[in-house]
Motif scaffolding. Structure first.
Motif, PDB file in Angstrom:
ATOM      1  N   SER A  89       0.843  -1.199   0.000  1.00  0.00           N
ATOM      2  CA  SER A  89       0.000   0.000   0.000  1.00  0.00           C
ATOM      3  C   SER A  89       0.875   1.244   0.000  1.00  0.00           C
ATOM      4  O   SER A  89       1.318   1.713   1.050  1.00  0.00           O
ATOM      5  CB  SER A  89      -0.916  -0.003   1.238  1.00  0.00           C
ATOM      6  N   ASP A  90       1.148   1.753  -1.184  1.00  0.00           N
ATOM      7  CA  ASP A  90       1.910   2.983  -1.324  1.00  0.00           C
ATOM      8  C   ASP A  90       0.937   4.150  -1.501  1.00  0.00           C
ATOM      9  O   ASP A  90       0.012   4.090  -2.322  1.00  0.00           O
ATOM     10  CB  ASP A  90       2.839   2.896  -2.534  1.00  0.00           C
ATOM     11  N   TYR A  91       1.142   5.222  -0.736  1.00  0.00           N
ATOM     12  CA  TYR A  91       0.206   6.345  -0.727  1.00  0.00           C
ATOM     13  C   TYR A  91      -0.001   6.929  -2.127  1.00  0.00           C
ATOM     14  O   TYR A  91      -1.129   7.121  -2.572  1.00  0.00           O
ATOM     15  CB  TYR A  91       0.711   7.422   0.227  1.00  0.00           C
ATOM     16  N   LEU A  95      -3.478   6.898  -4.162  1.00  0.00           N
ATOM     17  CA  LEU A  95      -4.043   8.195  -4.515  1.00  0.00           C
ATOM     18  C   LEU A  95      -4.339   8.260  -6.009  1.00  0.00           C
ATOM     19  O   LEU A  95      -5.396   8.720  -6.436  1.00  0.00           O
ATOM     20  CB  LEU A  95      -3.076   9.307  -4.110  1.00  0.00           C
ATOM     21  N   ARG A 233      -1.096  11.029   5.201  1.00  0.00           N
ATOM     22  CA  ARG A 233      -0.796  10.146   4.066  1.00  0.00           C
ATOM     23  C   ARG A 233      -1.068   8.698   4.480  1.00  0.00           C
ATOM     24  O   ARG A 233      -0.155   7.890   4.630  1.00  0.00           O
ATOM     25  CB  ARG A 233       0.658  10.320   3.622  1.00  0.00           C
ATOM     26  N   ASP A 234      -2.330   8.407   4.672  1.00  0.00           N
ATOM     27  CA  ASP A 234      -2.753   7.101   5.165  1.00  0.00           C
ATOM     28  C   ASP A 234      -3.326   6.278   4.011  1.00  0.00           C
ATOM     29  O   ASP A 234      -4.479   6.448   3.634  1.00  0.00           O
ATOM     30  CB  ASP A 234      -3.798   7.290   6.276  1.00  0.00           C
ATOM     31  N   SER A 235      -2.513   5.375   3.484  1.00  0.00           N
ATOM     32  CA  SER A 235      -2.941   4.599   2.320  1.00  0.00           C
ATOM     33  C   SER A 235      -4.046   3.610   2.662  1.00  0.00           C
ATOM     34  O   SER A 235      -4.907   3.310   1.823  1.00  0.00           O
ATOM     35  CB  SER A 235      -1.738   3.854   1.721  1.00  0.00           C
TER      36      SER A 235
END
Length: 332
Positions: A89-91, A95, A233-235
């Motif tokens: 899970s990369d922000y 996004l 920045r919470d993925s």
């Protein structure tokens, strides 16, 4: 929705790992016509050659990320429902999956077989039963910079920060009615009294996440278009908001007035599109969450019976939406 079609729906799987493609093919082949490729460029070529109801793409691929591939897939085959598969899970990637690709679902590796099968099944039904016009998947946007629609449209901000309210009011001017809710209680009250077109909400208000409210709104008032705001920045939160809240865009703070205006303008266009073509609301159906307390409260408040249709994301009748919102959030 159900699969009342004679031909098997077509599913395209794109992943640079052959073992993953074999696993997906084994899982899906009994219900779907499955094509697969390890090359994203070949995947785009396949989308140009024939109609696919669903495309499943891995995120980490050489030469082209999954979000880049799905962004191009949205242009090549707008009717195809887009699912993003990833083991991390990369922000920035998550996004992009909501802001650029408008993915229908975000799926974590390792996946649950039944959940993945159900997700693909529902996505394929939506593609067949609620097809997009040939013009493409994006909501129509006028060339001018006007926010005004055919009626008195309402934008609601859920954010306790007065600076955010002032900034947004300055950006929007007098072209739309802006309501400001400082907490969830105020937000529910406003949602039951006004026909809100766009909801802009912080991910956390006070110490309370707003996810419960967002998914309740999208299940009861699916024509409301949701923009999320946050400096965090919470993925994980974004991925849940995609699946359980079908948010339209995620906006990182601080927000410039010009960007805020463009996002609201785009969201209003999407709202008008959903009102004009209500069948397309199914393309933004929310996923039933793993939060048993919320689901139990939802079923009690809305009178749901836990049917397969509601498990897939169907909302209560439109007339009942605002009533059960009050019951679900009784303190309002």
């Amino acid at each position: 929705m159900n699969m009342g079609h004679t031909k098997k729906p077509r599913v395209l799987c794109v992943d640079d790992e052959p073992s993953v493609l074999r696993a997906l093919g084994w899982l899906l082949r009994s219900r779907f016509e499955v094509s697969s490729t390890t090359d994203a460029h070949e995947g785009l070529s396949l989308l140009r050659q024939g109609a696919f109801e669903v495309v499943i793409s891995d995120q980490r691929m050489p030469g082209m990320t999954g979000t880049e591939f799905l962004q191009r897939a949205k242009i090549e085959s707008p009717n195809t429902m887009r699912l993003l598969l990833t083991g991390y899970s990369d922000y920035a990637d998550i996004l992009g999956s909501v802001n650029d690709c408008e993915v229908f679902r975000f799926i974590n590796k390792p996946w649950d077989n039944q959940q993945l099968l159900d997700t693909v099944n529902f996505a394929a039904s939506v593609a067949q039963d609620a097809p997009l016009p040939d013009a493409g998947g994006a909501a129509p946007v006028d060339d001018d910079d006007s926010l005004a629609g055919t009626g008195n449209e309402v934008v609601m901000l859920l954010d306790p920060d007065p600076a955010m309210e002032r900034q947004l009011r300055e950006a929007l001017g007098d072209e739309v009615l802006l309501l400001w809710a400082r907490d969830v209680t105020e937000a529910v009250g406003m949602l039951t009294r006004h026909k809100v077109a766009v909801l802009m909400a912080e991910t956390v208000v006070g110490a309370n996440p707003t996810l419960d409210l967002i998914r309740a709104v999208k299940r009861s008032l699916p024509e409301v278009v949701v923009l999320m705001l946050s400096a965090e920045r919470d993925s994980v939160t974004i991925s849940r908001l995609i699946n359980e809240g079908q948010i339209f865009r995620f906006i990182g703070k601080p927000v410039g007035p010009g960007y805020a205006r463009r996002m609201v303008r785009s969201a209003l266009a999407k709202h008008r599109d959903l009102l004009a073509r209500p069948l397309h609301i199914a393309r933004h159906a929310v996923q039933r969450s793993d939060d048993e307390d919320f689901e139990r409260a939802y079923e009690i408040a809305s009178g749901a019976r836990g049917s397969a249709a509601q498990d897939a994301g169907d909302a209560p009748a439109a007339g009942a939406g605002r009533t059960w919102l009050r019951r679900l959030f009784a303190r309002a």
